[in-house]
Design a protein around this motif. Structure first.
Motif, mmCIF file in Angstrom:
data_model
loop_
_atom_site.group_PDB
_atom_site.id
_atom_site.type_symbol
_atom_site.label_atom_id
_atom_site.label_comp_id
_atom_site.label_asym_id
_atom_site.label_seq_id
_atom_site.Cartn_x
_atom_site.Cartn_y
_atom_site.Cartn_z
ATOM 1 N N GLY A 149 0.871 -0.904 -0.586
ATOM 2 C CA GLY A 149 -0.484 0.154 -0.106
ATOM 3 C C GLY A 149 0.816 0.818 -0.017
ATOM 4 O O GLY A 149 -0.031 2.104 0.673
ATOM 5 N N THR A 150 1.764 1.234 -0.667
ATOM 6 C CA THR A 150 3.018 2.247 -0.184
ATOM 7 C C THR A 150 3.711 2.678 -1.865
ATOM 8 O O THR A 150 3.395 1.988 -2.851
ATOM 9 C CB THR A 150 4.259 1.780 0.823
ATOM 10 N N THR A 151 3.839 3.775 -2.032
ATOM 11 C CA THR A 151 4.482 4.212 -3.060
ATOM 12 C C THR A 151 5.758 3.151 -3.130
ATOM 13 O O THR A 151 6.025 2.869 -4.362
ATOM 14 C CB THR A 151 4.925 5.735 -3.053
ATOM 15 N N HIS A 152 6.216 2.474 -2.083
ATOM 16 C CA HIS A 152 7.631 1.970 -2.705
ATOM 17 C C HIS A 152 7.205 1.159 -3.186
ATOM 18 O O HIS A 152 8.041 -0.112 -3.976
ATOM 19 C CB HIS A 152 8.166 1.861 -1.289
ATOM 20 N N GLU A 153 6.226 0.274 -2.942
ATOM 21 C CA GLU A 153 5.534 -1.249 -3.854
ATOM 22 C C GLU A 153 5.693 -0.726 -5.475
ATOM 23 O O GLU A 153 5.890 -1.586 -5.812
ATOM 24 C CB GLU A 153 4.281 -2.181 -3.003
ATOM 25 N N VAL A 154 5.135 0.519 -5.396
ATOM 26 C CA VAL A 154 5.055 0.250 -7.123
ATOM 27 C C VAL A 154 5.995 0.714 -7.829
ATOM 28 O O VAL A 154 6.303 1.077 -8.940
ATOM 29 C CB VAL A 154 3.678 2.248 -7.398
ATOM 30 N N THR A 155 6.987 1.475 -7.060
ATOM 31 C CA THR A 155 8.530 2.011 -7.987
ATOM 32 C C THR A 155 9.150 1.485 -7.882
ATOM 33 O O THR A 155 9.885 1.168 -9.136
ATOM 34 C CB THR A 155 8.341 3.614 -6.661
ATOM 35 N N LEU A 156 9.191 0.666 -6.599
ATOM 36 C CA LEU A 156 10.202 -0.986 -7.257
ATOM 37 C C LEU A 156 9.552 -1.699 -8.520
ATOM 38 O O LEU A 156 9.901 -1.636 -9.006
ATOM 39 C CB LEU A 156 9.234 -2.034 -5.801
ATOM 40 N N GLY A 157 8.631 -1.906 -8.644
ATOM 41 C CA GLY A 157 7.984 -2.759 -10.133
ATOM 42 C C GLY A 157 8.249 -1.775 -11.632
ATOM 43 O O GLY A 157 8.811 -2.063 -11.976
ATOM 44 N N ASP A 158 8.114 -0.546 -11.341
ATOM 45 C CA ASP A 158 8.270 0.537 -12.203
ATOM 46 C C ASP A 158 10.051 0.730 -12.984
ATOM 47 O O ASP A 158 9.919 0.357 -13.871
ATOM 48 C CB ASP A 158 7.987 1.910 -12.156
ATOM 49 N N TYR A 159 10.673 0.654 -12.026
ATOM 50 C CA TYR A 159 12.274 1.179 -11.579
ATOM 51 C C TYR A 159 12.872 -0.197 -12.584
ATOM 52 O O TYR A 159 13.366 -0.097 -13.121
ATOM 53 C CB TYR A 159 12.445 1.239 -10.688
ATOM 54 N N GLY A 160 12.416 -1.629 -12.317
ATOM 55 C CA GLY A 160 12.751 -2.907 -12.432
ATOM 56 C C GLY A 160 12.030 -3.080 -13.243
ATOM 57 O O GLY A 160 12.839 -3.627 -14.671
ATOM 58 N N ARG A 161 10.781 -2.640 -14.474
ATOM 59 C CA ARG A 161 10.530 -2.818 -15.667
ATOM 60 C C ARG A 161 11.458 -2.143 -16.920
ATOM 61 O O ARG A 161 11.991 -2.599 -17.484
ATOM 62 C CB ARG A 161 9.081 -2.608 -15.739
#
Length: 336
Positions: A149-161
């Motif tokens: 539920g954090t921005t970190h969870e979303v950003t982790l996926g975005d940065y990895g892709r």
């Protein structure tokens, strides 16, 4: 025509009631209900007696001092990343001071207002010092602990892709459980705001020297308070509290000298501390509300240094959180 005028009057009246709703509620209750985190070192952490301390906590105390004249009149509600916004939307809390990142979607879809940024951060990674990890590409295929539920969870996926890095996220609904898991050795890395990682190493690691925060960050994480839409007076109070704490640092007003500085003949200091201008009454407050707020815990610099700066266990540099005159982004709108 009379009906139209009456309808307009009723709408205006209801708008004013909505705008002043939280301020009136807080005054009538005699206590500020402040939403904070369950436990982020340097921002909001309860001690063994249940007394909260941290940068966010000091903002709650300053707000209570300014609105109610007593910094101790705060009830803290510890919130997770999942329930923090719901608690504010439902009226369970009066204001959210829970190191929450301000984003477009949060501003546009939650029915909430985002206040001024009170801490500029970035998403970082912590690893074991002996793991040989020098950069993020070295974490390809790694298991990464991250909070749900954090921005970190979303950003982790975005940065990895975007960078061809395949992480294996291990998601947690509680940060304390995430810390236990990471420091227990189950994850190769943990990602969170860089300031929170520094706090986690200091407070949750059995031997802090065994861990290191990588120098690279992968996002902007502007942290700040949230209030409800349609509550304009209260939102203004939250905003001007922050600007007042910055202005106090710029003008050299501290917790220790605030009473003496109130006797100053400098117009900017007089307006800030309420000895001229009657600015507090424009928000339904005592004209000396900022004097009380500053006396409660000091100016922004004092709050920063005590909780997360060099005088704290985290020992963070001011960096972007320095005032504009010292190369940072903290800038107070004028009190006039």
């Amino acid at each position: 025509m009379k009906r139209i005028i009456i309808a307009i009057g009723l709408l205006a009246a209801s708008g004013l009631m909505a705008q002043a709703a939280t301020l009136d509620t807080v005054k009538q209750r005699g206590t500020l209900v402040c939403g904070v985190s369950i436990g982020f070192a340097g921002f909001s952490t309860p001690d063994s007696q249940g007394n909260y301390k941290g940068l966010d906590v000091d903002y709650c105390r300053a707000l209570a001092a300014g609105v109610l004249g007593d910094a101790s009149k705060v009830r803290y509600v510890a919130l997770t990343a999942q329930n923090r916004f719901t608690a504010l939307q439902s009226g369970e809390i009066d204001v959210l001071y829970r190191n929450s990142t301000q984003t477009y979607l949060r501003g546009a879809t939650l029915g909430l207002r985002q206040g001024p940024v009170n801490f500029y951060d970035g998403q970082g990674f912590v690893v074991r010092a002996d793991a040989g990890v020098k950069d993020l590409k070295s974490l390809n295929g790694a298991t990464v602990c991250v909070a749900q539920g954090t921005t970190h969870e979303v950003t982790l996926g975005d940065y990895g892709r975007a960078n061809g890095i395949e992480w294996k996220p291990l998601v947690f609904d509680r940060t304390d459980t995430m810390y236990q898991t990471f420091f227990g050795g189950r994850c190769d890395a943990m990602t969170q705001d860089a300031s929170a990682l520094a706090g986690a190493i200091t407070t949750a690691a059995s031997n802090p020297a065994d861990y290191t925060v990588l120098p690279q960050t992968i996002s902007k994480e502007p942290l700040g308070p949230f209030t409800r839409n349609g509550d304009d007076v209260w939102t203004d109070i939250i905003a001007w509290l922050h600007y007042g704490l910055i202005e106090a640092e710029e003008l050299g007003v501290t917790a220790a000298n605030a009473e003496q500085m109130a006797k100053s003949n400098v117009p900017a200091i007089q307006r800030l501390l309420g000895t001229s201008g009657e600015l507090g009454s424009r928000l339904g407050l005592d004209n000396k509300w900022m004097l009380q707020a500053i006396k409660a815990g000091g100016n922004y610099g004092e709050i920063f240094e005590r909780n997360v700066g060099k005088a704290s266990p985290l020992k963070l540099d001011r960096g972007l959180n320095a005032t504009w005159a010292k190369g940072g982004l903290m800038y107070a709108l004028p009190f006039k």
